[in-house]
Design a protein around this motif. Structure first.
Motif, PDB file in Angstrom:
ATOM      1  N   VAL A 160       7.936  -4.890 -16.722  1.00 60.67           N
ATOM      2  CA  VAL A 160       9.378  -5.018 -16.498  1.00 60.67           C
ATOM      3  C   VAL A 160      10.136  -3.879 -17.173  1.00 60.67           C
ATOM      4  O   VAL A 160      11.160  -3.416 -16.651  1.00 60.67           O
ATOM      5  N   TRP A 161       9.645  -3.398 -18.294  1.00 57.35           N
ATOM      6  CA  TRP A 161      10.262  -2.232 -18.948  1.00 57.35           C
ATOM      7  C   TRP A 161      10.228  -1.035 -17.997  1.00 57.35           C
ATOM      8  O   TRP A 161      11.236  -0.341 -17.817  1.00 57.35           O
ATOM      9  N   LEU A 162       9.064  -0.806 -17.384  1.00 55.51           N
ATOM     10  CA  LEU A 162       8.925   0.305 -16.439  1.00 55.51           C
ATOM     11  C   LEU A 162       9.765   0.073 -15.186  1.00 55.51           C
ATOM     12  O   LEU A 162      10.418   1.004 -14.690  1.00 55.51           O
ATOM     13  N   GLU A 163       9.753  -1.145 -14.666  1.00 57.14           N
ATOM     14  CA  GLU A 163      10.532  -1.452 -13.464  1.00 57.14           C
ATOM     15  C   GLU A 163      12.022  -1.201 -13.675  1.00 57.14           C
ATOM     16  O   GLU A 163      12.699  -0.712 -12.762  1.00 57.14           O
ATOM     17  N   LYS A 164      12.525  -1.527 -14.838  1.00 65.08           N
ATOM     18  CA  LYS A 164      13.944  -1.308 -15.115  1.00 65.08           C
ATOM     19  C   LYS A 164      14.280   0.176 -15.056  1.00 65.08           C
ATOM     20  O   LYS A 164      15.336   0.565 -14.555  1.00 65.08           O
ATOM     21  N   ARG A 165      13.401   1.002 -15.548  1.00 68.49           N
ATOM     22  CA  ARG A 165      13.646   2.442 -15.500  1.00 68.49           C
ATOM     23  C   ARG A 165      13.545   2.976 -14.073  1.00 68.49           C
ATOM     24  O   ARG A 165      14.338   3.811 -13.657  1.00 68.49           O
ATOM     25  N   ILE A 166      12.571   2.479 -13.324  1.00 69.50           N
ATOM     26  CA  ILE A 166      12.423   2.911 -11.932  1.00 69.50           C
ATOM     27  C   ILE A 166      13.628   2.467 -11.112  1.00 69.50           C
ATOM     28  O   ILE A 166      14.193   3.258 -10.331  1.00 69.50           O
TER      29      ILE A 166
END
Length: 190
Positions: free
Chosen positions: A23-29
């Motif tokens: 979810v950390w990565l998804e938020k940035r994407i």
């Protein structure tokens, strides 16, 4: 039992940690796609003002919006922030509420599982790998997924549609972590 929510202190191990990292990565994407859409729309306004419209900007912005929305939907599953009617959940207390929350988590997982089956059949990775060519595959199966181009950009739409299996995988991870968190909270309360 209180409903697990964002920031709950329930430790559920590997599944929750993996969900947190994803979810950390998804938020940035998702944020990058929103920024790209904003830039595309500004470029569209400027080029139209200068009477040199770039037609493909609109289509690219639409495709980016769709891809970004799927990342946002996955994040919303993790955070339990999708639009919901909570009248029944808010009225229930104790075991009834827990059963409802677990039931909703299970329904989300079943829905994502059904979507995974549909995507497997639509993308048909084994079929496309076994085919002589994309054209032969399309002729034999009438599945033009791998050949259909975008209208103005000129690249194959499959590159944008690949967000669907990514969404399916991440949403399943998040829904499973939510279910595990709920069950661990029940166990701790018992």
């Amino acid at each position: 039992m209180a409903q697990p929510h964002r920031g709950a202190a329930v430790e559920t191990g590997f599944l929750r940690a993996a969900s947190d990292r994803v979810v950390w990565l998804e938020k940035r994407i998702a944020g990058a796609f929103v920024a790209a859409i904003f830039c595309l729309l500004i470029a569209n306004v400027v080029t139209r003002m200068l009477s040199i419209p770039v037609i493909w900007i609109d289509e690219l912005a639409v495709h980016f919006m769709i891809v970004g929305a799927f990342f946002g939907a996955s994040i919303a599953i993790r955070e339990r922030e999708h639009i919901a009617v909570t009248l029944l959940r808010d009225a229930l207390r104790g075991p009834g509420r827990t059963v409802l929350v677990v039931g909703v988590d299970l329904m989300v997982i079943l829905f994502i599982g059904a979507l995974a089956v549909i995507l497997w059949r639509w993308f048909d990775p084994l079929g496309i790998l076994a085919a002589e060519s994309r054209a032969a595959y399309a002729a034999a199966t009438f599945n033009f997924l791998y050949d259909e181009p975008t209208t103005t950009i000129g690249i194959r739409k499959v590159w944008f549609w690949l967000v669907l299996p990514v969404f399916c995988s991440t949403a399943l991870l998040h829904a499973s972590a939510n279910l595990t968190g709920t069950l661990c909270a029940v166990r701790e309360d018992a």
